[in-house]
Motif scaffolding. Structure first.
Motif, PDB file in Angstrom:
ATOM      1  N   GLU A  18      72.636  42.308  19.524  1.00  0.00           N
ATOM      2  CA  GLU A  18      71.550  41.349  19.303  1.00  0.00           C
ATOM      3  C   GLU A  18      71.723  40.118  20.187  1.00  0.00           C
ATOM      4  O   GLU A  18      70.757  39.613  20.761  1.00  0.00           O
ATOM      5  N   LEU A  19      72.938  39.639  20.318  1.00  0.00           N
ATOM      6  CA  LEU A  19      73.204  38.511  21.212  1.00  0.00           C
ATOM      7  C   LEU A  19      72.836  38.861  22.653  1.00  0.00           C
ATOM      8  O   LEU A  19      72.216  38.061  23.352  1.00  0.00           O
ATOM      9  N   LEU A  20      73.205  40.055  23.087  1.00  0.00           N
ATOM     10  CA  LEU A  20      72.864  40.478  24.445  1.00  0.00           C
ATOM     11  C   LEU A  20      71.346  40.586  24.615  1.00  0.00           C
ATOM     12  O   LEU A  20      70.805  40.198  25.648  1.00  0.00           O
ATOM     13  N   ASP A  21      70.665  41.089  23.594  1.00  0.00           N
ATOM     14  CA  ASP A  21      69.202  41.174  23.650  1.00  0.00           C
ATOM     15  C   ASP A  21      68.582  39.786  23.762  1.00  0.00           C
ATOM     16  O   ASP A  21      67.618  39.581  24.507  1.00  0.00           O
ATOM     17  N   GLN A  22      69.129  38.835  23.031  1.00  0.00           N
ATOM     18  CA  GLN A  22      68.621  37.462  23.106  1.00  0.00           C
ATOM     19  C   GLN A  22      68.818  36.871  24.495  1.00  0.00           C
ATOM     20  O   GLN A  22      67.929  36.188  25.021  1.00  0.00           O
ATOM     21  N   LEU A  23      69.967  37.145  25.086  1.00  0.00           N
ATOM     22  CA  LEU A  23      70.223  36.635  26.434  1.00  0.00           C
ATOM     23  C   LEU A  23      69.364  37.352  27.471  1.00  0.00           C
ATOM     24  O   LEU A  23      68.936  36.741  28.448  1.00  0.00           O
ATOM     25  N   ARG A  24      69.092  38.628  27.260  1.00  0.00           N
ATOM     26  CA  ARG A  24      68.210  39.355  28.172  1.00  0.00           C
ATOM     27  C   ARG A  24      66.810  38.749  28.126  1.00  0.00           C
ATOM     28  O   ARG A  24      66.165  38.568  29.149  1.00  0.00           O
ATOM     29  N   ALA A  25      66.359  38.383  26.926  1.00  0.00           N
ATOM     30  CA  ALA A  25      65.019  37.809  26.768  1.00  0.00           C
ATOM     31  C   ALA A  25      64.935  36.378  27.281  1.00  0.00           C
ATOM     32  O   ALA A  25      63.905  35.955  27.807  1.00  0.00           O
ATOM     33  N   ASN A  26      66.033  35.623  27.112  1.00  0.00           N
ATOM     34  CA  ASN A  26      66.035  34.215  27.503  1.00  0.00           C
ATOM     35  C   ASN A  26      67.455  33.830  27.910  1.00  0.00           C
ATOM     36  O   ASN A  26      68.235  33.356  27.084  1.00  0.00           O
ATOM     37  N   ASN A  27      67.771  34.022  29.157  1.00  0.00           N
ATOM     38  CA  ASN A  27      69.126  33.796  29.653  1.00  0.00           C
ATOM     39  C   ASN A  27      69.464  32.311  29.699  1.00  0.00           C
ATOM     40  O   ASN A  27      68.586  31.466  29.832  1.00  0.00           O
ATOM     41  N   GLY A  28      70.741  31.990  29.570  1.00  0.00           N
ATOM     42  CA  GLY A  28      71.202  30.614  29.685  1.00  0.00           C
ATOM     43  C   GLY A  28      71.032  29.811  28.407  1.00  0.00           C
ATOM     44  O   GLY A  28      70.587  28.672  28.457  1.00  0.00           O
ATOM     45  N   GLN A  29      71.399  30.395  27.274  1.00  0.00           N
ATOM     46  CA  GLN A  29      71.241  29.719  25.995  1.00  0.00           C
ATOM     47  C   GLN A  29      72.545  29.070  25.531  1.00  0.00           C
ATOM     48  O   GLN A  29      73.629  29.540  25.838  1.00  0.00           O
ATOM     49  N   THR A  30      72.396  28.018  24.751  1.00  0.00           N
ATOM     50  CA  THR A  30      73.543  27.361  24.132  1.00  0.00           C
ATOM     51  C   THR A  30      73.951  28.121  22.878  1.00  0.00           C
ATOM     52  O   THR A  30      73.178  28.927  22.344  1.00  0.00           O
ATOM     53  N   LEU A  31      75.126  27.836  22.384  1.00  0.00           N
ATOM     54  CA  LEU A  31      75.605  28.430  21.140  1.00  0.00           C
ATOM     55  C   LEU A  31      74.654  28.091  19.986  1.00  0.00           C
ATOM     56  O   LEU A  31      74.312  28.958  19.182  1.00  0.00           O
ATOM     57  N   THR A  32      74.213  26.854  19.932  1.00  0.00           N
ATOM     58  CA  THR A  32      73.306  26.426  18.858  1.00  0.00           C
ATOM     59  C   THR A  32      72.035  27.262  18.856  1.00  0.00           C
ATOM     60  O   THR A  32      71.587  27.727  17.809  1.00  0.00           O
ATOM     61  N   ALA A  54      85.086  38.537  27.102  1.00  0.00           N
ATOM     62  CA  ALA A  54      86.268  39.316  27.473  1.00  0.00           C
ATOM     63  C   ALA A  54      85.872  40.657  28.096  1.00  0.00           C
ATOM     64  O   ALA A  54      86.582  41.172  28.968  1.00  0.00           O
ATOM     65  N   ALA A  55      84.740  41.201  27.675  1.00  0.00           N
ATOM     66  CA  ALA A  55      84.241  42.462  28.233  1.00  0.00           C
ATOM     67  C   ALA A  55      83.414  42.235  29.490  1.00  0.00           C
ATOM     68  O   ALA A  55      82.878  43.180  30.060  1.00  0.00           O
ATOM     69  N   ASN A  56      83.291  40.987  29.917  1.00  0.00           N
ATOM     70  CA  ASN A  56      82.533  40.593  31.103  1.00  0.00           C
ATOM     71  C   ASN A  56      81.027  40.849  30.956  1.00  0.00           C
ATOM     72  O   ASN A  56      80.322  41.023  31.937  1.00  0.00           O
ATOM     73  N   LEU A  57      80.538  40.888  29.713  1.00  0.00           N
ATOM     74  CA  LEU A  57      79.113  41.070  29.466  1.00  0.00           C
ATOM     75  C   LEU A  57      78.380  39.736  29.372  1.00  0.00           C
ATOM     76  O   LEU A  57      77.164  39.684  29.473  1.00  0.00           O
ATOM     77  N   VAL A  58      79.132  38.667  29.152  1.00  0.00           N
ATOM     78  CA  VAL A  58      78.563  37.323  29.073  1.00  0.00           C
ATOM     79  C   VAL A  58      79.397  36.401  29.965  1.00  0.00           C
ATOM     80  O   VAL A  58      80.626  36.448  29.936  1.00  0.00           O
ATOM     81  N   ALA A  59      78.706  35.585  30.724  1.00  0.00           N
ATOM     82  CA  ALA A  59      79.355  34.555  31.541  1.00  0.00           C
ATOM     83  C   ALA A  59      78.870  33.203  31.043  1.00  0.00           C
ATOM     84  O   ALA A  59      77.747  33.073  30.557  1.00  0.00           O
ATOM     85  N   TYR A  70      75.172  33.343  29.701  1.00  0.00           N
ATOM     86  CA  TYR A  70      74.331  34.191  30.533  1.00  0.00           C
ATOM     87  C   TYR A  70      74.756  35.650  30.399  1.00  0.00           C
ATOM     88  O   TYR A  70      75.951  35.954  30.336  1.00  0.00           O
ATOM     89  N   LEU A  71      73.771  36.531  30.392  1.00  0.00           N
ATOM     90  CA  LEU A  71      74.028  37.960  30.371  1.00  0.00           C
ATOM     91  C   LEU A  71      74.528  38.403  31.741  1.00  0.00           C
ATOM     92  O   LEU A  71      73.958  38.030  32.768  1.00  0.00           O
ATOM     93  N   ASN A  72      75.594  39.187  31.755  1.00  0.00           N
ATOM     94  CA  ASN A  72      76.073  39.832  32.970  1.00  0.00           C
ATOM     95  C   ASN A  72      75.852  41.329  32.783  1.00  0.00           C
ATOM     96  O   ASN A  72      76.584  41.980  32.044  1.00  0.00           O
ATOM     97  N   SER A  73      74.847  41.866  33.422  1.00  0.00           N
ATOM     98  CA  SER A  73      74.497  43.273  33.214  1.00  0.00           C
ATOM     99  C   SER A  73      75.284  44.242  34.090  1.00  0.00           C
ATOM    100  O   SER A  73      75.108  45.449  33.977  1.00  0.00           O
TER     101      SER A  73
END
Length: 108
Positions: A18-32, A54-59, A70-73
């Motif tokens: 779900e987090l990855l889906d959120q970043l795919r829809a709107n990249n560059g989000q804050t934790l909040t 750690a899995a290099n899926l998020v930068a 940011y999502l790293n695809s």
């Protein structure tokens, strides 16, 4: 191979997907902002993001005082190329289109 194991482990959890889906829809989000979409504590979201990093899926990038995610695809593309890309893409696409068409068909 350990790198791919980390990616599969990260993808195994629905909250992380779900987090990855959120970043795919709107990249560059804050934790909040990411926390607003999930029914879990900020600490739990932070732990999920750490595993995704750690899995290099998020930068992450610091922009002033904000930490942006940011999502790293690239790891997902590597999985696709290794396990899916070998097969006949046209047949897989046809099956996928058929499945989507059947699922979207109105019931009645």
């Amino acid at each position: 191979m350990a790198r791919m194991d980390a990616v599969f482990k990260a993808l195994a959890d629905s909250s992380r997907r779900e987090l990855l889906d959120q970043l795919r829809a709107n990249n560059g989000q804050t934790l909040t902002r990411l926390c607003q979409h999930l029914d879990m504590s900020r600490q739990a979201v932070t732990k999920h993001l750490a595993l995704l990093e750690a899995a290099n899926l998020v930068a992450t990038v610091w922009h002033g005082r904000e930490k942006l995610h940011y999502l790293n695809s690239t790891p997902l593309h590597e999985i696709y190329e290794r396990w899916i890309g070998k097969y006949e893409r046209h047949r897989l696409q046809a099956l996928s289109d058929l499945k989507k068409g059947l699922e979207e068909k109105p019931k009645g």
